[in-house]
Every structure is written in C-alpha cells, then in structure tokens.
Motif scaffolding. Sequence first.
Motif, PDB file in Angstrom:
ATOM      1  N   PRO A 271      26.413   6.920   6.265  1.00  0.00           N
ATOM      2  CA  PRO A 271      26.638   7.577   4.709  1.00  0.00           C
ATOM      3  C   PRO A 271      25.709   9.143   4.850  1.00  0.00           C
ATOM      4  O   PRO A 271      24.777   9.204   5.694  1.00  0.00           O
ATOM      5  CB  PRO A 271      26.195   6.898   3.942  1.00  0.00           C
ATOM      6  CG  PRO A 271      25.806   5.220   4.052  1.00  0.00           C
ATOM      7  CD  PRO A 271      25.138   5.701   5.917  1.00  0.00           C
ATOM      8  N   ARG A 272      26.351   9.600   3.640  1.00  0.00           N
ATOM      9  CA  ARG A 272      26.350  11.134   4.174  1.00  0.00           C
ATOM     10  C   ARG A 272      25.361  11.554   2.489  1.00  0.00           C
ATOM     11  O   ARG A 272      25.800  11.145   1.479  1.00  0.00           O
ATOM     12  CB  ARG A 272      27.037  12.692   4.235  1.00  0.00           C
ATOM     13  CG  ARG A 272      26.684  13.654   3.835  1.00  0.00           C
ATOM     14  CD  ARG A 272      27.874  14.722   4.060  1.00  0.00           C
ATOM     15  NE  ARG A 272      28.390  14.408   5.161  1.00  0.00           N
ATOM     16  CZ  ARG A 272      29.563  15.046   5.754  1.00  0.00           C
ATOM     17  NH1 ARG A 272      29.543  16.676   5.047  1.00  0.00           N
ATOM     18  NH2 ARG A 272      30.530  15.203   6.693  1.00  0.00           N
ATOM     19  N   TRP A 273      24.269  12.046   2.307  1.00  0.00           N
ATOM     20  CA  TRP A 273      23.534  12.238   1.311  1.00  0.00           C
ATOM     21  C   TRP A 273      23.244  13.516   1.088  1.00  0.00           C
ATOM     22  O   TRP A 273      22.770  14.448   2.211  1.00  0.00           O
ATOM     23  CB  TRP A 273      22.185  11.559   1.575  1.00  0.00           C
ATOM     24  CG  TRP A 273      21.781  10.168   2.230  1.00  0.00           C
ATOM     25  CD1 TRP A 273      22.031   9.702   2.517  1.00  0.00           C
ATOM     26  CD2 TRP A 273      21.033   9.435   1.062  1.00  0.00           C
ATOM     27  NE1 TRP A 273      21.903   7.678   2.966  1.00  0.00           N
ATOM     28  CE2 TRP A 273      21.279   8.308   1.451  1.00  0.00           C
ATOM     29  CE3 TRP A 273      20.465   8.936  -0.520  1.00  0.00           C
ATOM     30  CZ2 TRP A 273      20.718   6.979   0.753  1.00  0.00           C
ATOM     31  CZ3 TRP A 273      20.387   7.969  -1.260  1.00  0.00           C
ATOM     32  CH2 TRP A 273      20.335   6.724  -0.137  1.00  0.00           C
ATOM     33  N   VAL A 274      23.746  13.919  -0.089  1.00  0.00           N
ATOM     34  CA  VAL A 274      24.270  15.319  -0.260  1.00  0.00           C
ATOM     35  C   VAL A 274      23.550  15.652  -1.454  1.00  0.00           C
ATOM     36  O   VAL A 274      23.697  15.190  -2.684  1.00  0.00           O
ATOM     37  CB  VAL A 274      25.542  15.644  -0.859  1.00  0.00           C
ATOM     38  CG1 VAL A 274      26.310  16.995  -1.074  1.00  0.00           C
ATOM     39  CG2 VAL A 274      26.677  14.952  -0.186  1.00  0.00           C
ATOM     40  N   ARG A 275      23.046  16.721  -1.265  1.00  0.00           N
ATOM     41  CA  ARG A 275      22.041  17.722  -2.600  1.00  0.00           C
ATOM     42  C   ARG A 275      21.999  18.896  -2.472  1.00  0.00           C
ATOM     43  O   ARG A 275      22.759  19.999  -1.540  1.00  0.00           O
ATOM     44  CB  ARG A 275      20.529  17.322  -2.397  1.00  0.00           C
ATOM     45  CG  ARG A 275      19.361  17.846  -1.248  1.00  0.00           C
ATOM     46  CD  ARG A 275      18.366  17.363  -1.308  1.00  0.00           C
ATOM     47  NE  ARG A 275      17.831  17.667   0.288  1.00  0.00           N
ATOM     48  CZ  ARG A 275      17.749  17.625   1.195  1.00  0.00           C
ATOM     49  NH1 ARG A 275      18.795  17.264   2.167  1.00  0.00           N
ATOM     50  NH2 ARG A 275      17.120  18.898   2.077  1.00  0.00           N
ATOM     51  N   GLY A 276      21.753  19.318  -3.569  1.00  0.00           N
ATOM     52  CA  GLY A 276      21.881  20.599  -3.931  1.00  0.00           C
ATOM     53  C   GLY A 276      20.367  21.422  -2.800  1.00  0.00           C
ATOM     54  O   GLY A 276      19.852  21.011  -2.229  1.00  0.00           O
TER      55      GLY A 276
END
Length: 202
Positions: A120-125
Amino acid sequence: MNDEPDIGFFPDYHEHEDFQPAMLALSHLVVQWNWAEHNFNVLLWQYVGDFNTGSMYTAGLGNQSRADALLALARLHEKDGEIVDRILFSIKAFGRIKDNRNALVHAHSVTYHYSEEPKPRWVRGSKNPKNIHVYCFADISDIVSNLDAACQLAMFLGEIMVYYASPLRPKPSLAKFPLPDSLVPHPVPRTEREASPQSRPE
C-alpha cells in the motif's frame, strides 16, 4: 499462488477489510512508540539529576534536540563505554522508528494497486512547498517490524533507567536489536500550473 487481495485499485484502502490487521498493528505501534519516547525522556531526566528539572528542560525540546541532549549528557556522566555505545545505538533506533512512525501516522490516505506495487501507498502532506505531497510504501510486515523495534527500544531504555535507579546497579542488556528498514519518502513535485499563482482560482 498469489495470496494478495484481488481488489484492483482502491483509493481508500485503509477503509478496506483486508487492511484492518495493518491498522490494528499501527495502533499498537503508536502506543509502543509513546512508551519508548517516555523512557527516552526519563533517562534524560536521570542524567540531569532531577526529574522535575529534567521534565521542564525536555518540555520545549523536539525529538532531535532530546537525542542530542541525551548523547551529550551520557558522554559527560557515563563512565562505561559500552553503555555509551549502546545509547548511541538507541539514538539511531529512536530516529529511525520516529521517521517511519511519522510517515505512517501522518498519512491522510492509503491507496492500493497491486498491479503497480505490492505494498500500500501511504500519502501525507509535504512540508516542502515545492511538493504537493509525499508518500511511502509499507505493508503489515513493515509496521510490525517497527512495532517490535519500538518495544525493544523501550525495554532497553527501561533497563538503563533501572541501572541508575537501583542501588544494586543491575547491568543492562547490551545486545543490539535489528532496526527496521527506512520507509523511503517519495516526493511528488507540484506541476508548473499548480505552483503558479495565476493558475489558482479567484
């Protein structure tokens, strides 16, 4: 045989039932990290010599400043070179787990597309104004390896705390534990249109 969930692309994978074990492991990582962070602070307070003074000192420090302060105090007060070396390792572990934990906990989205990437790809600012966001890849095995490392770090720091607090001075374990792999950040730069003030809506 492929055991990966056959769900195609899922833009909110953290809401999918296949991801719930990973979310549970993440909640445990949060608590174990808090324990390690607390023991890190307490050890620093012990080197200061007074818990009240030490807690006032650490209240305004970030994690990197705490690590620098702990190392300086350990080198000043600790005569056992093996313990100083182990504290150096603990500071390295502290930094690695902190970075990985932050990459996961501060994610606002978890997306999944097995045909592109098996994790899974964990996306954050992103704090960098040149990037629109940043992401890393992690699955439950990555979360559990950080969970295990955080627990071992907390226990080792606790052993040193007992070493200083007990009149018996029980020697702490000096065995180093495996560090988790770094969750490599992948920044996504803003396009020229996104970065341009003229492209913003009125």
